[in-house]
Design an enzyme around this catalytic site. Structure first.
Site, mmCIF file in Angstrom:
data_model
loop_
_atom_site.group_PDB
_atom_site.id
_atom_site.type_symbol
_atom_site.label_atom_id
_atom_site.label_comp_id
_atom_site.label_asym_id
_atom_site.label_seq_id
_atom_site.Cartn_x
_atom_site.Cartn_y
_atom_site.Cartn_z
ATOM 1 N N LYS A 85 37.585 19.773 119.342
ATOM 2 C CA LYS A 85 37.241 19.430 120.717
ATOM 3 C C LYS A 85 36.494 18.106 120.810
ATOM 4 O O LYS A 85 36.623 17.381 121.806
ATOM 5 C CB LYS A 85 36.433 20.564 121.346
ATOM 6 C CG LYS A 85 37.244 21.851 121.547
ATOM 7 C CD LYS A 85 38.479 21.609 122.407
ATOM 8 C CE LYS A 85 39.200 22.895 122.766
ATOM 9 N NZ LYS A 85 40.363 22.679 123.658
ATOM 10 N N SER A 115 47.448 31.981 130.496
ATOM 11 C CA SER A 115 46.288 32.845 130.736
ATOM 12 C C SER A 115 45.054 31.987 130.949
ATOM 13 O O SER A 115 45.087 30.763 130.781
ATOM 14 C CB SER A 115 46.056 33.807 129.553
ATOM 15 O OG SER A 115 45.712 33.076 128.383
ATOM 16 N N TYR A 137 36.740 24.424 115.479
ATOM 17 C CA TYR A 137 36.870 24.310 116.937
ATOM 18 C C TYR A 137 36.054 23.134 117.471
ATOM 19 O O TYR A 137 36.550 22.327 118.271
ATOM 20 C CB TYR A 137 36.417 25.614 117.586
ATOM 21 C CG TYR A 137 36.594 25.658 119.080
ATOM 22 C CD1 TYR A 137 37.848 25.891 119.646
ATOM 23 C CD2 TYR A 137 35.510 25.464 119.937
ATOM 24 C CE1 TYR A 137 38.011 25.934 121.024
ATOM 25 C CE2 TYR A 137 35.660 25.508 121.313
ATOM 26 C CZ TYR A 137 36.916 25.742 121.847
ATOM 27 O OH TYR A 137 37.080 25.779 123.211
ATOM 28 N N ALA A 138 34.797 23.021 117.019
ATOM 29 C CA ALA A 138 33.946 21.925 117.484
ATOM 30 C C ALA A 138 34.532 20.575 117.100
ATOM 31 O O ALA A 138 34.537 19.631 117.907
ATOM 32 C CB ALA A 138 32.533 22.076 116.911
ATOM 33 N N VAL A 170 53.057 23.249 121.000
ATOM 34 C CA VAL A 170 52.735 21.834 121.159
ATOM 35 C C VAL A 170 52.151 21.218 119.896
ATOM 36 O O VAL A 170 51.980 19.993 119.832
ATOM 37 C CB VAL A 170 51.769 21.617 122.340
ATOM 38 C CG1 VAL A 170 52.425 22.018 123.648
ATOM 39 C CG2 VAL A 170 50.457 22.380 122.134
ATOM 40 N N ALA A 175 56.708 26.348 124.382
ATOM 41 C CA ALA A 175 56.653 25.325 123.340
ATOM 42 C C ALA A 175 55.429 25.531 122.468
ATOM 43 O O ALA A 175 54.378 25.968 122.942
ATOM 44 C CB ALA A 175 56.623 23.924 123.952
ATOM 45 N N GLY A 207 49.173 25.665 127.795
ATOM 46 C CA GLY A 207 48.232 26.780 127.739
ATOM 47 C C GLY A 207 48.129 27.488 129.072
ATOM 48 O O GLY A 207 47.104 28.070 129.421
ATOM 49 N N ALA A 233 34.375 32.772 131.612
ATOM 50 C CA ALA A 233 34.885 34.140 131.463
ATOM 51 C C ALA A 233 36.398 34.111 131.302
ATOM 52 O O ALA A 233 37.143 34.020 132.277
ATOM 53 C CB ALA A 233 34.497 34.977 132.674
ATOM 54 N N LEU A 288 52.336 19.070 134.682
ATOM 55 C CA LEU A 288 52.608 19.835 133.469
ATOM 56 C C LEU A 288 51.286 20.386 132.958
ATOM 57 O O LEU A 288 50.330 19.630 132.753
ATOM 58 C CB LEU A 288 53.246 18.940 132.403
ATOM 59 C CG LEU A 288 53.329 19.527 130.984
ATOM 60 C CD1 LEU A 288 54.177 20.790 130.949
ATOM 61 C CD2 LEU A 288 53.855 18.479 129.999
#
Length: 259
Positions: free
Chosen positions: A171, A19, A167-168, A74, A72, A16, A201, A13
């Protein structure tokens, strides 16, 4: 890295998967022989990914399974749990490889970041990873199956980055979540590792101004940005029994950036 059909009996599974890195991971795991359940918030993008995949384990031309696309959000508990139910209903078993790659950015300086942008990034990147990890682990433990859970973090979660407090933080949380899951789930035969891409990239990094890209590239010892396939190579290794004694690791795929 050439595929070796190390995952011929696996069901993977990937969230994301529509792409970028998630799509590259889906393609690589399929090339290794896995049946792939490709999930994305954009269901049409997930279907596009599935169309790129060959038949699992079909090096002799004989299909031995199938791939399927799922839609979905998530970040929502009911949706994440329903996703695992739908995957099990489709394939008649829980996934033995789970890759949480769904992620977003909403960049802004700390002094100006809205609570909404903070909450949304945390919800998708961290809460979503937790929900998928939990649901997948519950399914594996219930079935008595062994598994490999791979969560995509970021080098930014280790060192931080200007304009990316949300974001930081998300993660960094993924790293802690994964290490804790590794401690709790090891006795069930479930390995949990995180992968920390550097600047890869992807459609996400394509939004960066060229001056910023040039500055970042100059900081990378290997001298160039990575490709999604570089991350997919590491994920394929962690999904396979070649990494059977590895759990709780955080593997950087960054070209040496910030080492």
């Amino acid at each position: 890295m050439a595929s070796q059909l190390r995952l011929r009996s696996a069901l993977a599974l990937v969230t994301g998967a529509g792409s970028g890195i998630g799509r590259a991971i889906s393609v690589r795991l399929a090339a290794e022989g896995a049946a792939v359940a490709a999930c994305d918030l954009d269901g049409a993008a997930a279907q596009d990914t599935v169309r790129l995949l060959g038949s699992p384990g079909s090096e002799d031309g004989a299909p031995r399974g199938k791939h399927a696309a799922f839609q979905a959000d998530v970040s929502q508990g009911p949706a994440a749990r329903r996703l695992l139910e739908e995957v099990q209903a489709c394939f008649s078993r829980p996934p033995s490889v789970v890759v949480s790659c769904a992620g977003i950015t909403r960049d802004e300086f700390l002094l100006h970041m809205s609570e909404e942008d903070w909450d949304r990034v945390i919800a998708v990147n961290l809460k979503g990873t937790f929900l998928v990890t939990q649901a997948a682990a519950q399914a594996l433990v219930s079935s008595g199956g062994r598994g490999s859970i791979i969560n995509i973090s970021s080098i930014i979660g280790k060192v931080g980055n200007i304009g990316q407090t949300n974001y930081a933080s998300s993660k960094a949380g993924v790293i802690g979540l994964t290490q804790t899951a590794a401690r709790e789930l090891g006795r069930h035969g479930i390995r949990c590792n995180s992968v920390l891409p550097g600047f890869i990239a992807t459609p996400m990094t394509q939004k960066m101004p060229e001056k910023v890209k040039d500055k970042v590239t100059a900081m990378i010892p290997l001298g160039h940005m990575g490709d999604p396939e570089d991350v997919a190579d590491v994920v394929a290794f962690l999904a396979s029994e070649d990494s059977g004694y590895i759990t709780g690791a955080s593997v950087e795929v960054s070209g040496g950036l910030f080492m």
